[in-house]
Design a protein around this motif. Structure first.
Motif, PDB file in Angstrom:
ATOM      1  N   GLN A   8       0.841  -1.191   0.000  1.00  0.00           N
ATOM      2  CA  GLN A   8       0.000   0.000   0.000  1.00  0.00           C
ATOM      3  C   GLN A   8       0.884   1.251   0.000  1.00  0.00           C
ATOM      4  OE1 GLN A   8      -2.931  -0.107   3.085  1.00  0.00           O
ATOM      5  NE2 GLN A   8      -3.942   1.752   2.399  1.00  0.00           N
ATOM      6  N   VAL A   9       0.389   2.299  -0.612  1.00  0.00           N
ATOM      7  CA  VAL A   9       1.093   3.581  -0.682  1.00  0.00           C
ATOM      8  C   VAL A   9       0.219   4.646  -0.040  1.00  0.00           C
ATOM      9  CG1 VAL A   9       2.031   5.361  -2.196  1.00  0.00           C
ATOM     10  CG2 VAL A   9       2.354   2.945  -2.765  1.00  0.00           C
ATOM     11  N   HIS A  10       0.828   5.435   0.828  1.00  0.00           N
ATOM     12  CA  HIS A  10       0.122   6.509   1.516  1.00  0.00           C
ATOM     13  C   HIS A  10       0.619   7.847   0.967  1.00  0.00           C
ATOM     14  CE1 HIS A  10      -2.153   8.485   4.581  1.00  0.00           C
ATOM     15  NE2 HIS A  10      -1.103   8.996   5.162  1.00  0.00           N
ATOM     16  N   LEU A  11      -0.311   8.728   0.610  1.00  0.00           N
ATOM     17  CA  LEU A  11       0.020  10.031   0.041  1.00  0.00           C
ATOM     18  C   LEU A  11      -0.475  11.139   0.962  1.00  0.00           C
ATOM     19  CD1 LEU A  11      -1.108   9.291  -3.631  1.00  0.00           C
ATOM     20  CD2 LEU A  11       1.218   9.257  -2.745  1.00  0.00           C
ATOM     21  N   VAL A  12       0.398  12.092   1.244  1.00  0.00           N
ATOM     22  CA  VAL A  12       0.031  13.239   2.068  1.00  0.00           C
ATOM     23  C   VAL A  12       0.347  14.509   1.280  1.00  0.00           C
ATOM     24  CG1 VAL A  12       0.393  14.453   4.236  1.00  0.00           C
ATOM     25  CG2 VAL A  12       0.495  11.957   4.179  1.00  0.00           C
ATOM     26  N   GLU A  13      -0.657  15.335   1.130  1.00  0.00           N
ATOM     27  CA  GLU A  13      -0.529  16.558   0.329  1.00  0.00           C
ATOM     28  C   GLU A  13      -0.443  17.787   1.231  1.00  0.00           C
ATOM     29  OE1 GLU A  13      -3.545  14.691  -3.014  1.00  0.00           O
ATOM     30  OE2 GLU A  13      -4.213  15.687  -1.201  1.00  0.00           O
ATOM     31  N   PHE A  14       0.290  18.781   0.740  1.00  0.00           N
ATOM     32  CA  PHE A  14       0.425  20.044   1.462  1.00  0.00           C
ATOM     33  C   PHE A  14       0.393  21.191   0.456  1.00  0.00           C
ATOM     34  CE2 PHE A  14       1.673  18.124   5.415  1.00  0.00           C
ATOM     35  CZ  PHE A  14       2.354  16.971   5.053  1.00  0.00           C
ATOM     36  N   GLY A  15      -0.001  22.358   0.913  1.00  0.00           N
ATOM     37  CA  GLY A  15       0.255  23.562   0.148  1.00  0.00           C
ATOM     38  C   GLY A  15      -0.915  24.259  -0.494  1.00  0.00           C
ATOM     39  N   GLY A  16      -2.094  23.729  -0.368  1.00  0.00           N
ATOM     40  CA  GLY A  16      -3.222  24.432  -0.956  1.00  0.00           C
ATOM     41  C   GLY A  16      -3.532  25.710  -0.193  1.00  0.00           C
ATOM     42  N   LEU A  34      -5.588  29.939  -0.499  1.00  0.00           N
ATOM     43  CA  LEU A  34      -6.226  31.021  -1.235  1.00  0.00           C
ATOM     44  C   LEU A  34      -5.164  31.988  -1.718  1.00  0.00           C
ATOM     45  CD1 LEU A  34      -8.743  32.717  -2.057  1.00  0.00           C
ATOM     46  CD2 LEU A  34      -8.672  33.701   0.253  1.00  0.00           C
ATOM     47  N   VAL A  35      -5.240  32.351  -2.982  1.00  0.00           N
ATOM     48  CA  VAL A  35      -4.267  33.264  -3.561  1.00  0.00           C
ATOM     49  C   VAL A  35      -4.967  34.158  -4.569  1.00  0.00           C
ATOM     50  CG1 VAL A  35      -3.593  31.671  -5.394  1.00  0.00           C
ATOM     51  CG2 VAL A  35      -1.962  33.398  -4.601  1.00  0.00           C
ATOM     52  N   GLN A  36      -4.444  35.356  -4.759  1.00  0.00           N
ATOM     53  CA  GLN A  36      -5.013  36.241  -5.767  1.00  0.00           C
ATOM     54  C   GLN A  36      -4.529  35.851  -7.152  1.00  0.00           C
ATOM     55  OE1 GLN A  36      -4.001  40.257  -4.543  1.00  0.00           O
ATOM     56  NE2 GLN A  36      -5.996  40.490  -3.546  1.00  0.00           N
ATOM     57  N   ALA A  37      -5.305  36.198  -8.146  1.00  0.00           N
ATOM     58  CA  ALA A  37      -4.911  35.938  -9.528  1.00  0.00           C
ATOM     59  C   ALA A  37      -3.545  36.562  -9.805  1.00  0.00           C
ATOM     60  CB  ALA A  37      -5.954  36.504 -10.479  1.00  0.00           C
ATOM     61  N   GLY A  38      -2.720  35.807 -10.503  1.00  0.00           N
ATOM     62  CA  GLY A  38      -1.362  36.244 -10.781  1.00  0.00           C
ATOM     63  C   GLY A  38      -0.352  35.774  -9.754  1.00  0.00           C
ATOM     64  N   GLY A  39      -0.850  35.249  -8.662  1.00  0.00           N
ATOM     65  CA  GLY A  39       0.028  34.788  -7.602  1.00  0.00           C
ATOM     66  C   GLY A  39       0.527  33.374  -7.830  1.00  0.00           C
ATOM     67  N   SER A  40       1.228  32.855  -6.824  1.00  0.00           N
ATOM     68  CA  SER A  40       1.847  31.537  -6.913  1.00  0.00           C
ATOM     69  C   SER A  40       1.524  30.707  -5.679  1.00  0.00           C
ATOM     70  CB  SER A  40       3.373  31.673  -7.029  1.00  0.00           C
ATOM     71  OG  SER A  40       3.739  32.371  -8.186  1.00  0.00           O
ATOM     72  N   LEU A  41       1.503  29.418  -5.892  1.00  0.00           N
ATOM     73  CA  LEU A  41       1.396  28.445  -4.803  1.00  0.00           C
ATOM     74  C   LEU A  41       2.265  27.253  -5.162  1.00  0.00           C
ATOM     75  CD1 LEU A  41      -2.413  28.192  -3.887  1.00  0.00           C
ATOM     76  CD2 LEU A  41      -0.577  29.035  -2.418  1.00  0.00           C
ATOM     77  N   ARG A  42       2.711  26.548  -4.137  1.00  0.00           N
ATOM     78  CA  ARG A  42       3.473  25.330  -4.363  1.00  0.00           C
ATOM     79  C   ARG A  42       2.811  24.196  -3.589  1.00  0.00           C
ATOM     80  NH1 ARG A  42       9.327  23.335  -2.229  1.00  0.00           N
ATOM     81  NH2 ARG A  42      10.063  22.318  -4.122  1.00  0.00           N
ATOM     82  N   LEU A  43       2.446  23.166  -4.314  1.00  0.00           N
ATOM     83  CA  LEU A  43       1.884  21.971  -3.700  1.00  0.00           C
ATOM     84  C   LEU A  43       2.974  20.919  -3.566  1.00  0.00           C
ATOM     85  CD1 LEU A  43      -1.460  21.593  -5.715  1.00  0.00           C
ATOM     86  CD2 LEU A  43      -1.007  22.963  -3.683  1.00  0.00           C
ATOM     87  N   SER A  44       2.874  20.132  -2.520  1.00  0.00           N
ATOM     88  CA  SER A  44       3.769  19.002  -2.377  1.00  0.00           C
ATOM     89  C   SER A  44       2.985  17.779  -1.955  1.00  0.00           C
ATOM     90  CB  SER A  44       4.881  19.301  -1.362  1.00  0.00           C
ATOM     91  OG  SER A  44       4.324  19.558  -0.080  1.00  0.00           O
ATOM     92  N   CYS A  45       3.509  16.627  -2.312  1.00  0.00           N
ATOM     93  CA  CYS A  45       2.852  15.366  -2.001  1.00  0.00           C
ATOM     94  C   CYS A  45       3.934  14.354  -1.657  1.00  0.00           C
ATOM     95  CB  CYS A  45       2.026  14.892  -3.184  1.00  0.00           C
ATOM     96  SG  CYS A  45       1.335  13.240  -2.992  1.00  0.00           S
ATOM     97  N   ALA A  46       3.889  13.853  -0.453  1.00  0.00           N
ATOM     98  CA  ALA A  46       4.863  12.878   0.002  1.00  0.00           C
ATOM     99  C   ALA A  46       4.254  11.487  -0.027  1.00  0.00           C
ATOM    100  CB  ALA A  46       5.325  13.213   1.411  1.00  0.00           C
TER     101      ALA A  46
END
Length: 120
Positions: free
Chosen positions: A1-9, A11-23
């Motif tokens: 089995q594989v377990h996935l954990v996500e981070f980084g979501g 709220l951001v304004q248009a034109g902005g940046s976000l970084r998602l990660s998944c371990a």
């Protein structure tokens, strides 16, 4: 089995940046793929970007709607199996729940999803 954990979501304004990660942890095999998909209410889950580990090289794939704005990368260190999604120049239409996916020849797993909201 594989377990996935996500981070980084968030709220951001248009034109902005976000970084998602998944371990990923668990039964990870050497040749596998990881990626990000997104889904909005009433719509099917759609591909955003994927990356496949093949020997020492990674092959990435993007949907046309994010090419040039999003970058997928992964850390293949033995103790880290993490995929990242750098999202730049975000648009309101990028608003969705983003899901991490891991798959190989015998397995297919999804993360729990993380909300990304881009305000105009």
């Amino acid at each position: 089995q594989v377990h996935l954990v996500e981070f980084g979501g968030g709220l951001v304004q248009a034109g902005g940046s976000l970084r998602l990660s998944c371990a990923a942890s668990g039964n990870i095999v050497s040749i596998n793929s990881m990626g990000w998909y997104r889904q909005t209410p009433g719509n099917e889950r759609e591909l955003v970007a994927t990356v496949t580990a093949v020997t020492s090289d990674d092959m990435s794939n993007y949907s046309d709607s994010v090419k040039g704005r999003f970058t997928i990368s992964r850390d293949n260190d033995k103790d880290k199996n993490t995929v990242y999604l750098q999202m730049n120049s975000l648009k309101p239409e990028d608003t969705a729940v983003y899901y991490c996916r891991y798959w190989d020849s015998a397995q297919n797993y999804w993360g729990q999803g993380t909300q990304v909201t881009v305000s105009s």
